[in-house]
Write an enzyme that holds these catalytic residues in place. Structure first.
Site, PDB file in Angstrom:
ATOM      1  N   GLY A 234       0.877  -1.162   0.000  1.00 10.31           N
ATOM      2  CA  GLY A 234       0.000   0.000   0.000  1.00 10.31           C
ATOM      3  C   GLY A 234       0.909   1.204   0.000  1.00 10.31           C
ATOM      4  O   GLY A 234       1.999   1.154  -0.563  1.00 10.31           O
ATOM      5  N   GLU A 235       0.495   2.264   0.642  1.00  8.37           N
ATOM      6  CA  GLU A 235       1.360   3.442   0.741  1.00  8.37           C
ATOM      7  C   GLU A 235       1.869   3.574   2.178  1.00  8.37           C
ATOM      8  O   GLU A 235       1.082   3.721   3.114  1.00  8.37           O
ATOM      9  CB  GLU A 235       0.601   4.696   0.317  1.00  8.37           C
ATOM     10  N   SER A 236       3.191   3.526   2.344  1.00  5.89           N
ATOM     11  CA  SER A 236       3.758   3.544   3.697  1.00  5.89           C
ATOM     12  C   SER A 236       3.452   4.863   4.408  1.00  5.89           C
ATOM     13  O   SER A 236       3.294   4.882   5.630  1.00  5.89           O
ATOM     14  CB  SER A 236       5.264   3.282   3.661  1.00  5.89           C
TER      15      SER A 236
ATOM     16  N   CYS B 287       6.547  -4.949   0.630  1.00  5.39           N
ATOM     17  CA  CYS B 287       6.601  -3.657  -0.068  1.00  5.39           C
ATOM     18  C   CYS B 287       6.503  -2.493   0.933  1.00  5.39           C
ATOM     19  O   CYS B 287       7.462  -2.199   1.621  1.00  5.39           O
ATOM     20  CB  CYS B 287       5.514  -3.620  -1.130  1.00  5.39           C
TER      21      CYS B 287
ATOM     22  N   ARG C 225      12.832   3.699  -1.171  1.00  5.72           N
ATOM     23  CA  ARG C 225      11.418   3.680  -1.588  1.00  5.72           C
ATOM     24  C   ARG C 225      11.304   3.888  -3.091  1.00  5.72           C
ATOM     25  O   ARG C 225      12.111   4.597  -3.682  1.00  5.72           O
ATOM     26  CB  ARG C 225      10.631   4.799  -0.895  1.00  5.72           C
TER      27      ARG C 225
ATOM     28  N   ILE D 253       5.808  -3.718  -7.492  1.00 10.61           N
ATOM     29  CA  ILE D 253       4.839  -2.658  -7.752  1.00 10.61           C
ATOM     30  C   ILE D 253       5.304  -1.392  -7.045  1.00 10.61           C
ATOM     31  O   ILE D 253       5.201  -1.296  -5.826  1.00 10.61           O
ATOM     32  CB  ILE D 253       3.441  -3.092  -7.269  1.00 10.61           C
ATOM     33  N   ARG D 254       5.874  -0.458  -7.810  1.00 16.96           N
ATOM     34  CA  ARG D 254       6.487   0.730  -7.194  1.00 16.96           C
ATOM     35  C   ARG D 254       7.295   0.291  -5.972  1.00 16.96           C
ATOM     36  O   ARG D 254       7.201   0.875  -4.898  1.00 16.96           O
ATOM     37  CB  ARG D 254       5.408   1.742  -6.777  1.00 16.96           C
TER      38      ARG D 254
ATOM     39  N   HIS E 217       5.335  -8.932  -4.075  1.00 20.11           N
ATOM     40  CA  HIS E 217       3.993  -9.187  -3.545  1.00 20.11           C
ATOM     41  C   HIS E 217       3.521 -10.617  -3.800  1.00 20.11           C
ATOM     42  O   HIS E 217       2.745 -10.842  -4.735  1.00 20.11           O
ATOM     43  CB  HIS E 217       2.992  -8.246  -4.222  1.00 20.11           C
TER      44      HIS E 217
ATOM     45  N   GLU F 251       1.304 -12.121  -2.319  1.00 19.62           N
ATOM     46  CA  GLU F 251      -0.143 -12.232  -2.057  1.00 19.62           C
ATOM     47  C   GLU F 251      -0.999 -11.993  -3.295  1.00 19.62           C
ATOM     48  O   GLU F 251      -2.178 -12.339  -3.283  1.00 19.62           O
ATOM     49  CB  GLU F 251      -0.544 -11.275  -0.921  1.00 19.62           C
TER      50      GLU F 251
END
Lengths: 194, 292
Positions: free
Chosen positions: A51-53, A83, A110, A137-138, A173, A175
């Site tokens: 997600g976004e940290s 991630c 990051r 993913i990014r 990822h 998952e």
């Protein structure tokens, strides 16, 4: 396994449902953690999803989860960060002034592969177990790791999965794939008392 | 249904936004406020929908310079809008490495027949939809994420609610059908059979589905999440309000804690003035009618 392992999946933001699904396929019980009351009883392990940290770090602090979880990590509770989860656990973030749990002796970068267009998939060895599909993913990577950190994967020379005692992190990822290898590895960390 | 590796990757990219809030911003300072408030992404545009509505005329893709300044200001993903059917604007946005393109009815449509063939792009697209048919047509064209259209720039939630309920009702209907009825349903909805079959089997869209259009309060965000949205877009609702910083944080917390009325009460306190809002009956341009 004598009893069902319960893994808390931190569900403040991001791809937590996918972790719950993978844990379910492996016969473990997944519990979404959104507030402090979700941590009692203490789960057998915790997952920090992608997600976004920045968003996750803020929500963890505001909800009081941060102050509850930090001593659990220091006390040896098995944790796995994918991630953004890796960024939350990292001791140092080389391109961000923010710091979160800072529990693991690694320095991460990051968005190390660039913007969304730099996202990619590949396959590679994980922990000597065999090849697994890897979705970046990014994604961050680990630019340096302390001596107690065990490197579990590399891609293009950079560390993309690692473990230090009770803490497991991957840049990629698992998952979002059908391959349960990494989650099995994490569950075995839990059942072996990490 | 077999999809390309890039399409699979793009659908997975969108999953990382789930449980999050995507905020409209018009300048780097606003983008930083959004990031600090916990936004999972920002939408860079020159004018937010409320102002587009007021200004009238033709609204187009934003100046790439302005978008690049916002990209430089934050570490979270940056999205930008292109006009429906305007694939040249989309090519420009891809060239500046935008993270997502919103082929959006908020801007003036460039093509009243064809949407962009989004399978020709590597960058992921999000598109608006009012019902299952629109959603699956956009996905067939290559969209990796869907949002309700709602009625942007109004602060009126009624259309977003209508669109999400319509989508849910149609998914439930498809799910309850016999498998051999899906062929006829696909014909009726004007969507590819394989996509409709996936809805029949999984009971959900094959991509992430967010709510958008008219969300102005933490309670609005909770309402949409409880109706099944996987996250929310907030356009005019934040930077048209009295205290954008506080309201932005409050809506972020409301999306995470959408099932916890105590937290919702706490974050709803003392937010200052919400955006003024226009009732759907008072507006002349229904943006949601654009692109079917």
């Amino acid at each position: 396994m004598n009893r069902t392992i319960t893994v808390g999946v931190v569900a403040v933001q991001g791809a937590f449902a996918e972790h719950c699904r993978t844990l379910g396929k492996l016969g473990a019980s997944a519990k979404e953690i959104r507030s402090v009351s979700d941590l009692s009883p203490t789960p057998d392990g915790l997952i920090f999803p992608g997600g976004e940290s920045t968003a996750q770090g803020k929500l963890l602090r505001e909800s009081g989860l941060f102050d509850m979880i930090l001593p659990l990590i220091k006390g040896g509770l098995p944790v796995y960060g994918t991630c953004a989860g890796m960024v939350l656990l990292a001791g140092r973030i080389e391109n961000d002034d923010r710091k979160h749990f800072a529990a693991m002796d690694i320095t991460v970068r990051r968005n190390a592969y660039g913007r969304q267009l730099g996202s990619f998939m590949t396959t590679g060895d994980f922990a000597g177990i065999g090849d697994v599909p890897m979705y970046f993913i990014r994604a961050p990577y680990i630019s340096s790791a302390g001596k107690d950190v065990n490197v579990l994967s590399r891609w293009d020379g950079k560390i993309t999965a690692a473990r230090e005692a009770n803490m497991l992190v991957t840049s990629f990822h698992p998952e979002v794939t059908e391959d349960p290898t990494v989650h099995s590895y994490f569950l075995s960390m839990i059942s072996q008392g990490h | 249904m077999i999809i390309s590796e890039q399409a699979k990757l793009n659908r997975d990219l969108a999953k990382m936004l789930k449980g999050g809030v995507i905020m409209d911003v018009t300048m780097p300072e606003q983008a930083r406020i959004a990031e600090d408030a916990g936004a999972c992404a920002v939408m860079a545009l020159e004018r937010i929908p409320a102002d587009i509505r007021q200004a009238g005329g033709i609204s187009r893709m934003s100046d790439p310079k302005m978008i690049k300044d916002i990209q430089a200001a934050v570490s979270i993903p940056v999205m930008a809008k292109c006009r429906i059917g305007h694939f040249a604007e989309a090519q420009i946005l891809e060239a500046i490495e935008i993270d997502y393109i919103d082929e959006s009815e908020v801007l003036s449509p460039a093509d009243d027949v064809c949407h962009i063939d989004k399978t020709m792009f590597r960058v992921p697209f999000v598109c608006g939809a009012r019902n299952l048919g629109e959603a699956l047509r956009r996905i067939a064209e290559g969209a990796s994420m869907i949002r309700t259209k709602g009625e942007p720039g109004t602060g009126d939630i009624i259309q977003a609610v209508r669109h999400l309920r319509a989508m849910n009702a149609e998914i439930a209907r498809i799910r309850s059908m016999r498998r051999d009825e899906i062929f006829e349903a696909a014909k009726e909805l004007q969507v590819p059979y394989e996509l409709l079959l996936s809805v029949h089997e999984d009971g959900r869209l094959p991509v992430v589905n967010f709510a958008a259009g008219g969300i102005a309060t933490p309670a609005d965000a909770s309402l949409m999440m409880q109706l099944g949205a996987e996250g929310v877009f907030v356009g005019s609702g934040i930077f048209k309000s009295g205290d954008p910083k506080k309201r932005a944080s409050a809506i972020v917390r409301a999306v995470t804690n959408y099932l916890d009325p105590k937290v919702l009460a706490e974050v709803s306190e003392d937010l200052g003035e919400a955006m003024v809002g226009i009732n759907e009956k008072e507006i002349t341009v229904l943006m949601a009618e654009r692109g079917k």
